[in-house]
Design a protein around this motif. Structure first.
Motif, mmCIF file in Angstrom:
data_model
loop_
_atom_site.group_PDB
_atom_site.id
_atom_site.type_symbol
_atom_site.label_atom_id
_atom_site.label_comp_id
_atom_site.label_asym_id
_atom_site.label_seq_id
_atom_site.Cartn_x
_atom_site.Cartn_y
_atom_site.Cartn_z
ATOM 1 N N LEU A 1 3.440 -9.180 -4.642
ATOM 2 C CA LEU A 1 4.491 -9.999 -4.040
ATOM 3 C C LEU A 1 4.723 -9.680 -2.572
ATOM 4 C CD1 LEU A 1 6.877 -9.805 -7.105
ATOM 5 C CD2 LEU A 1 5.469 -11.753 -6.416
ATOM 6 N N HIS A 2 3.878 -8.839 -2.002
ATOM 7 C CA HIS A 2 3.943 -8.509 -0.568
ATOM 8 C C HIS A 2 5.331 -8.001 -0.167
ATOM 9 C CE1 HIS A 2 0.061 -10.474 -0.358
ATOM 10 N NE2 HIS A 2 0.582 -11.560 -0.891
ATOM 11 N N ILE A 3 5.855 -7.102 -0.998
ATOM 12 C CA ILE A 3 7.152 -6.487 -0.726
ATOM 13 C C ILE A 3 6.913 -5.233 0.115
ATOM 14 C CG2 ILE A 3 9.146 -5.340 -1.758
ATOM 15 C CD1 ILE A 3 8.674 -7.045 -4.272
ATOM 16 N N PRO A 4 7.554 -5.106 1.274
ATOM 17 C CA PRO A 4 7.414 -3.858 2.031
ATOM 18 C C PRO A 4 7.968 -2.703 1.211
ATOM 19 C CG PRO A 4 9.151 -5.237 2.968
ATOM 20 C CD PRO A 4 8.453 -6.068 1.940
ATOM 21 N N ALA A 5 7.307 -1.553 1.280
ATOM 22 C CA ALA A 5 7.694 -0.468 0.384
ATOM 23 C C ALA A 5 7.430 0.890 1.013
ATOM 24 C CB ALA A 5 6.934 -0.578 -0.934
ATOM 25 N N VAL A 6 8.141 1.869 0.501
ATOM 26 C CA VAL A 6 7.973 3.268 0.885
ATOM 27 C C VAL A 6 7.280 3.987 -0.266
ATOM 28 C CG1 VAL A 6 9.142 5.414 1.477
ATOM 29 C CG2 VAL A 6 10.045 3.225 2.308
ATOM 30 N N ALA A 7 6.134 4.603 0.026
ATOM 31 C CA ALA A 7 5.431 5.373 -0.996
ATOM 32 C C ALA A 7 6.114 6.728 -1.169
ATOM 33 C CB ALA A 7 3.977 5.564 -0.601
ATOM 34 N N LEU A 8 6.196 7.172 -2.394
ATOM 35 C CA LEU A 8 6.819 8.460 -2.690
ATOM 36 C C LEU A 8 5.782 9.579 -2.638
ATOM 37 C CD1 LEU A 8 8.991 7.195 -5.654
ATOM 38 C CD2 LEU A 8 9.824 7.859 -3.396
ATOM 39 N N PRO A 9 6.167 10.778 -2.205
ATOM 40 C CA PRO A 9 5.213 11.881 -2.113
ATOM 41 C C PRO A 9 4.678 12.289 -3.476
ATOM 42 C CG PRO A 9 7.452 12.638 -1.682
ATOM 43 C CD PRO A 9 7.507 11.148 -1.716
ATOM 44 N N ALA A 10 3.479 12.880 -3.459
ATOM 45 C CA ALA A 10 2.764 13.184 -4.697
ATOM 46 C C ALA A 10 3.527 14.128 -5.622
ATOM 47 C CB ALA A 10 1.399 13.788 -4.362
ATOM 48 N N ASP A 11 4.330 15.032 -5.063
ATOM 49 C CA ASP A 11 5.039 15.987 -5.918
ATOM 50 C C ASP A 11 6.302 15.413 -6.545
ATOM 51 O OD1 ASP A 11 6.250 15.829 -3.431
ATOM 52 O OD2 ASP A 11 6.916 17.914 -3.425
ATOM 53 N N ILE A 12 6.615 14.169 -6.206
ATOM 54 C CA ILE A 12 7.826 13.526 -6.720
ATOM 55 C C ILE A 12 7.512 12.267 -7.521
ATOM 56 C CG2 ILE A 12 9.900 12.241 -5.984
ATOM 57 C CD1 ILE A 12 10.191 14.237 -3.734
#
Length: 291
Positions: free
Chosen positions: A213-224
């Motif tokens: 859906l082409h939603i801008p997003a923030v990726a979460l860090p690998a440890d979380i």
């Protein structure tokens, strides 16, 4: 039931003579699936399966936990159940109605924080730590019910991990409030629409949703980060087990897996859990080692 499935039901109901004259291959295959896969199923897997002439996809999207409850309580009957959490299959096996005897994990999708690009908090999400922005006064957060939907449960899990990782006691409760906070919790199938219409500023979504859906997003860090683990099974009392077998074989096969990847899913396995003897013969080739 979403629009494509609703129209199909109306057509089949209005033309019983035609439906009765169809070959077995053209019979509907009813699929209950996690709402996060709506675009994948409606624009990818469903049309591609229909084009093969091996059956007609008829789907219903919803929170995986809610769908599992409805199956167990006899409120919904279908051929196939696709869940975002392997654990939900266990709630439908054995003494819980014996509707699931095996399931296959076939894909994963990490949780992300999607946001409305027109929100007044959008700029902050690009320049400041996400967990600080989620604590800002007035921010409207959308998420699903942690009891009824795996995505909601993973949201709580991510916030608890963040609280520990960043040494911020109380972060999870400050951001989310109570687990069933009515100011935030929304049905899975409507959460994307609320974000796109500006009713919420940010929401917790899977990578496949933000990609589709082409939603801008923030990726979460690998440890979380936590991820959905998608599984598929043919329900023991499936009305059309033959058609269901064809659908599962297609989804797990090369063409189906290519579609999954185009929709932002990480394909895995496929990995079988449960009674291997109950798996239809048609599926054994796609579940063989190395596939």
């Amino acid at each position: 039931m979403h629009r494509r499935s609703f129209l199909l039901g109306a057509i089949l109901g209005g033309l019983p003579a035609v439906a009765a004259g169809r070959s077995e291959a053209a019979e509907p295959v009813s699929v209950l699936y996690a709402g996060s896969l709506l675009t994948l199923m409606e624009k990818g897997i469903g049309p591609a399966f229909d084009a093969r002439g091996e059956g007609v996809f008829m789907g219903y999207a919803g929170g995986s936990g809610a769908l599992a409850n409805q199956i167990r309580d006899g409120l919904r009957r279908a051929d196939i159940f696709i869940s975002a959490s392997p654990k939900l299959n266990d709630t439908l096996g054995g003494g819980h109605g014996d509707r699931v005897r095996w399931y296959v994990e076939f894909a994963r999708s990490p949780l992300m924080i999607g946001y409305d690009p027109h929100s007044r908090f959008a700029a902050d999400l690009k320049t400041r730590p996400w967990y600080e922005v989620l604590r800002e006064p007035g921010i409207r957060i959308g998420r699903t019910d942690p009891v009824l939907d795996p995505k909601g449960a993973l949201t709580v899990q991510v916030m608890q991990r963040a609280e520990a990782a960043y040494r911020l006691p109380g972060l999870a409760s400050r951001v989310l409030g109570a687990p069933d906070n009515p100011q935030q919790v929304r049905p899975e199938e409507s959460l994307v629409g609320r974000l796109q219409s500006g009713q919420v500023d940010v929401g917790f979504f899977y990578a496949t949703e933000v990609a589709d859906l082409h939603i801008p997003a923030v990726a979460l860090p690998a440890d979380i980060v936590a991820a959905a683990r998608y599984t598929i099974t043919i329900l023991r009392d499936a009305p059309n087990p033959t058609g269901a077998g064809r659908f599962v074989a297609f989804l797990l096969g090369p063409e189906g897996r290519a579609i999954l990847r185009r929709h932002g899913l990480d394909t895995v396995g496929p990995t079988l859990t449960g009674d291997a003897a109950a798996v239809p013969d048609l599926l054994r080739p796609v579940l063989a080692p190395g596939k």
